[in-house]
Write a protein that holds these residues in place. Structure first.
Motif, PDB file in Angstrom:
ATOM      1  N   ILE A  93     -46.438  -1.844  12.713  1.00  0.00           N
ATOM      2  CA  ILE A  93     -45.563  -0.849  12.087  1.00  0.00           C
ATOM      3  C   ILE A  93     -46.016  -0.645  10.636  1.00  0.00           C
ATOM      4  O   ILE A  93     -45.515  -1.302   9.722  1.00  0.00           O
ATOM      5  CB  ILE A  93     -44.075  -1.277  12.163  1.00  0.00           C
ATOM      6  N   HIS A  94     -46.963   0.251  10.454  1.00  0.00           N
ATOM      7  CA  HIS A  94     -47.551   0.470   9.133  1.00  0.00           C
ATOM      8  C   HIS A  94     -46.586   1.114   8.138  1.00  0.00           C
ATOM      9  O   HIS A  94     -46.721   0.914   6.929  1.00  0.00           O
ATOM     10  CB  HIS A  94     -48.821   1.309   9.249  1.00  0.00           C
ATOM     11  N   ASP A  95     -45.609   1.883   8.622  1.00  0.00           N
ATOM     12  CA  ASP A  95     -44.716   2.577   7.696  1.00  0.00           C
ATOM     13  C   ASP A  95     -43.436   1.785   7.392  1.00  0.00           C
ATOM     14  O   ASP A  95     -42.541   2.286   6.739  1.00  0.00           O
ATOM     15  CB  ASP A  95     -44.379   3.976   8.209  1.00  0.00           C
ATOM     16  N   ASP A  96     -43.367   0.527   7.841  1.00  0.00           N
ATOM     17  CA  ASP A  96     -42.236  -0.346   7.531  1.00  0.00           C
ATOM     18  C   ASP A  96     -42.556  -1.107   6.246  1.00  0.00           C
ATOM     19  O   ASP A  96     -43.714  -1.464   6.007  1.00  0.00           O
ATOM     20  CB  ASP A  96     -42.011  -1.338   8.679  1.00  0.00           C
ATOM     21  N   ASP A  97     -41.558  -1.361   5.419  1.00  0.00           N
ATOM     22  CA  ASP A  97     -41.757  -2.131   4.190  1.00  0.00           C
ATOM     23  C   ASP A  97     -41.671  -3.618   4.543  1.00  0.00           C
ATOM     24  O   ASP A  97     -40.570  -4.137   4.781  1.00  0.00           O
ATOM     25  CB  ASP A  97     -40.698  -1.768   3.159  1.00  0.00           C
ATOM     26  N   ARG A 101     -38.495  -6.167   5.133  1.00  0.00           N
ATOM     27  CA  ARG A 101     -38.354  -6.786   6.456  1.00  0.00           C
ATOM     28  C   ARG A 101     -38.183  -8.292   6.325  1.00  0.00           C
ATOM     29  O   ARG A 101     -37.391  -8.908   7.025  1.00  0.00           O
ATOM     30  CB  ARG A 101     -39.568  -6.454   7.315  1.00  0.00           C
ATOM     31  N   LEU A 121     -48.019  -7.032   6.887  1.00  0.00           N
ATOM     32  CA  LEU A 121     -47.909  -5.994   7.906  1.00  0.00           C
ATOM     33  C   LEU A 121     -46.784  -6.360   8.866  1.00  0.00           C
ATOM     34  O   LEU A 121     -46.763  -7.470   9.410  1.00  0.00           O
ATOM     35  CB  LEU A 121     -49.230  -5.864   8.683  1.00  0.00           C
ATOM     36  N   THR A 122     -45.855  -5.437   9.083  1.00  0.00           N
ATOM     37  CA  THR A 122     -44.747  -5.650  10.003  1.00  0.00           C
ATOM     38  C   THR A 122     -45.217  -5.424  11.437  1.00  0.00           C
ATOM     39  O   THR A 122     -45.975  -4.494  11.717  1.00  0.00           O
ATOM     40  CB  THR A 122     -43.585  -4.692   9.694  1.00  0.00           C
TER      41      THR A 122
END
Length: 129
Positions: A93-97, A101, A121-122
């Motif tokens: 999930i590249h667009d998750d902070d 998280r 990286l999530t």
């Protein structure tokens, strides 16, 4: 350069000491991927949280982690939670902070990821069973 040295030292310690010890604990959460070169199961201890039919975690070295490379080659994984194995499909999930998280994940593991991680990286695993 200092970041590369820190990464190498951390990975060496994890591979040769921490991961070997943690894999032996019966209730340690494990991620099992398929080795992209060997085709053999690869088990990595990690921390994360199950939310419904999903398991969330943060990779401290992002796409440089071997298990992330394995996921990119084959997203089918297994996750051992509380001593029970679950199959699933992993998604990067590249667009998750990942810093945000980590606030919702177990704090002991999150501390280590924040402290030693250099390319967070999530990852979300959609659990099938």
């Amino acid at each position: 350069m200092a970041e590369d040295l820190r990464d190498r030292i951390t990975k060496l310690f994890q591979k040769n000491v921490a991961n070997r010890l943690m894999r032996a604990l019966p209730f340690q959460t494990l991620l099992e991927t398929t080795g992209r070169k060997s085709g053999q199961p690869r088990r990595t201890p990690l921390g994360g949280s199950r939310v419904g039919d999903q398991f969330w975690f943060v990779s401290e070295f992002g796409e440089r982690s071997h298990y992330i490379k394995n996921i990119q080659a084959d997203p089918r994984v297994r996750v051992r939670l509380n001593g029970r194995w679950h199959t699933g499909a992993a998604h990067l999930i590249h667009d998750d902070d990942p810093h945000e998280r980590l606030k919702s994940l177990p704090q002991f593991n999150s501390f280590g990821v924040r402290t030693f991680g250099t390319n967070l990286l999530t990852v979300r695993v959609d659990l099938i069973d």
